[in-house]
Design a protein around this motif. Structure first.
Motif, mmCIF file in Angstrom:
data_model
loop_
_atom_site.group_PDB
_atom_site.id
_atom_site.type_symbol
_atom_site.label_atom_id
_atom_site.label_comp_id
_atom_site.label_asym_id
_atom_site.label_seq_id
_atom_site.Cartn_x
_atom_site.Cartn_y
_atom_site.Cartn_z
ATOM 1 N N THR A 18 -47.165 112.617 -105.089
ATOM 2 C CA THR A 18 -48.054 113.647 -104.571
ATOM 3 C C THR A 18 -49.497 113.137 -104.567
ATOM 4 O OG1 THR A 18 -48.462 116.035 -104.614
ATOM 5 C CG2 THR A 18 -48.653 114.877 -106.724
ATOM 6 N N THR A 38 -43.505 111.911 -94.406
ATOM 7 C CA THR A 38 -44.215 112.481 -93.263
ATOM 8 C C THR A 38 -43.713 111.938 -91.935
ATOM 9 O OG1 THR A 38 -46.193 112.710 -94.638
ATOM 10 C CG2 THR A 38 -46.514 112.774 -92.256
ATOM 11 N N THR A 54 -43.654 117.162 -94.168
ATOM 12 C CA THR A 54 -43.781 116.113 -95.184
ATOM 13 C C THR A 54 -42.670 116.262 -96.221
ATOM 14 O OG1 THR A 54 -46.168 115.921 -94.897
ATOM 15 C CG2 THR A 54 -45.273 115.162 -96.991
ATOM 16 N N SER A 106 -45.518 117.215 -101.043
ATOM 17 C CA SER A 106 -46.762 117.889 -100.668
ATOM 18 C C SER A 106 -47.040 119.059 -101.603
ATOM 19 C CB SER A 106 -46.646 118.412 -99.227
ATOM 20 O OG SER A 106 -45.659 119.432 -99.154
ATOM 21 N N HIS A 140 -56.265 120.901 -96.917
ATOM 22 C CA HIS A 140 -55.221 121.931 -96.898
ATOM 23 C C HIS A 140 -55.689 123.245 -97.514
ATOM 24 C CE1 HIS A 140 -52.425 118.865 -95.572
ATOM 25 N NE2 HIS A 140 -52.769 118.111 -96.598
#
Length: 485
Positions: free
Chosen positions: A109, A137, A152, A179, A205
């Motif tokens: 991550t 991804t 992802t 993710s 994000h």
């Protein structure tokens, strides 16, 4: 199979019916309802599976997993759980026979570096004889089978199904991108990772459809370290302490810091004709030298991460060195060797943050000129266009503004927005709507010592126009240009 067996690792309340009933399939898409199936009612951002409870029962579903009340006939089994998303993950693991227990699972991550690092790990492990699957991804890889990715981190049912296919294909390990959304939505629930890795974290994000704020983003990322046996983290990150809050795993670190368990020292940029790379020494719990032909400090971090993981598989230093020299990641600082006169690369940088990071890295190699070609997607934030234009003009000597995925907007309107940002910086610019013609311009006008980056498309092999995707791979465009097609 018996419903109770699918629920064995869940806390639940059977509010009507019987858990000892036979079920045929596990379903979470109402369109795939089957006779005697069990349907998990997922509360999604757009649709709520609970709204389809009666519809799926009429289609033959006899068991429902819910997190709120539904009105269905009394002969239907209704199981109440705290989170139907987590329930789907736990039930999927049981449905496919707990395949993660038969694999060494590696979850990575972080805001950046996940994709490149997964390929590096796969390359190193496979050269050591460990057949390794990949979920990320760009694609999912199961032996010789390659499946293009849509997320992802896929839905938990797909993750567990993929794990099972990997086991059946003879895989011993799997490396996957995890993710923050995947963690938040329990897509990797239902099992414990053998290794959980944190690369870095930057504001990204954040928004109404993702994370409400930075705290939420950090909190979701840190969930991985409550769900793995061995944590491997970048100690140089300012968020390192936040990442390990409440962790339940063993901790190991990497980075440039003297405090790192595994650290990089004596980093040097490598520049030869048509080639950009980096070399450094690995110190701490290993003592080795590494050279890779992917430029920049972030490449040191990515490769050091991969080394930190593969060390646990007792991979030899020689295999690590050779594997890192050979690794290629489509669309991630991907060098296209067409001339010794200049350096040409393709990269997925498609926002201001990633473009600034890339161009700053490339400027450190002191190119004759830094040329940046990019466009922006239609039906997306106009602010991104202004920001990317300004970043490119600030860092690149020449910006070539072209089309990306215009979608339902006019390409020229998008280009005009980008130019508004470009004009805020000192760099020269040119606009060429047709992407192939824009690439041809860069190649035809390249000067000795130039570094040319084609940004934005990366691994994508299409262009989306007016609701339709047309095949367009920049590698094909380059081949056609060189062939005079």
């Amino acid at each position: 199979m018996i419903l109770a067996d699918l629920l064995e690792k869940l806390e639940y309340n059977c509010i009507q019916g019987d858990v000892d009933r036979t079920v045929t399939e596990l379903v979470y898409d109402s369109r795939k309802a089957v006779k005697d199936g069990v349907f998990v009612c997922i509360s999604g951002a757009v649709r709520d599976g609970h709204d389809f409870a009666r519809e799926v029962v009429e289609a033959g579903i006899t068991s429902l997993i819910v997190e709120k009340e539904v009105d269905v006939p009394k002969d239907v089994t209704v199981i109440l759980v705290k989170s139907t998303r987590y329930a789907l993950a736990a039930m999927s693991a049981a449905y496919f026979g707990y395949p993660a227990e038969k694999l060494k699972t590696i979850g990575i991550t972080g805001t950046k570096g996940k994709t490149t690092t997964t390929y590096m790990v796969k390359s190193i492990l496979e050269k050591s004889g460990f057949k390794t699957g990949l979920i990320g991804t760009i694609e999912t890889i199961i032996g010789d089978k390659v499946i293009p990715a849509s997320n992802t981190t896929p839905e938990s049912y797909i993750v567990q199904k993929t794990f099972k296919e990997m086991v059946e294909a003879g895989c011993e390990a799997v490396v996957m991108e995890v993710s923050s959304q995947g963690l938040m939505l329990h897509r990797v629930g239902g099992f414990v990772f053998d290794y959980g890795i944190f690369t870095n974290l930057e504001p990204d994000h954040i928004g109404p459809n993702e994370h409400k704020d930075m705290d939420d983003y950090i909190s979701c990322k840190s969930m991985l370290f409550k769900q793995c046996r061995q944590g491997i983290l970048n100690i140089d990150s300012e968020y390192y302490d936040r990442m390990i809050e409440g962790h339940t795993c063993e901790i190991e670190t990497f980075g440039f810091s003297e405090k790192a368990s595994l650290r990089a020292e004596n980093m040097k940029l490598l520049k030869r004709k048509g080639y950009l790379g980096v070399e450094y020494d690995v110190k701490g719990i290993m003592d080795s030298h590494v050279e890779i032909d992917i430029p920049g400090k972030f490449s040191v971090y990515n490769s050091l991460t991969a080394i930190a993981i593969c060390r646990h598989f007792n991979v030899s230093e020689e295999v690590i060195q050779n594997a890192l020299k050979d690794v290629r990641v489509k669309g991630r600082v991907e060098l296209i060797p067409i001339s010794e006169k200049f350096t040409l690369m393709i990269d997925y940088a498609h926002n201001a943050m990633s473009l600034e990071s890339l161009l700053t890295t490339l400027k450190a190699y002191e190119p004759k000129r830094l040329v940046c070609l990019f466009g922006c997607g239609g039906n997306r934030s106009r602010l991104r266009r202004f920001e990317m234009g300004e970043v490119s003009s600030k860092l690149a000597d020449l910006t070539v503004v072209t089309s990306d995925n215009p979608r339902n907007e006019e390409p020229q309107a998008i280009i005009d927005d980008i130019v508004t940002g470009v004009k805020k910086g000192p760099g020269e610019y040119i606009t060429i709507i047709d992407r192939k013609e824009a690439i041809k311009y860069c190649i035809d006008h390249a000067k000795e010592g130039d570094v040319i980056v084609l940004a934005g498309k990366g691994h994508e092999d299409y262009q989306e126009i007016k609701g339709k995707k047309y095949k367009m791979d920049e590698r094909d465009l380059i081949r056609d240009i060189l062939a005079g097609v």
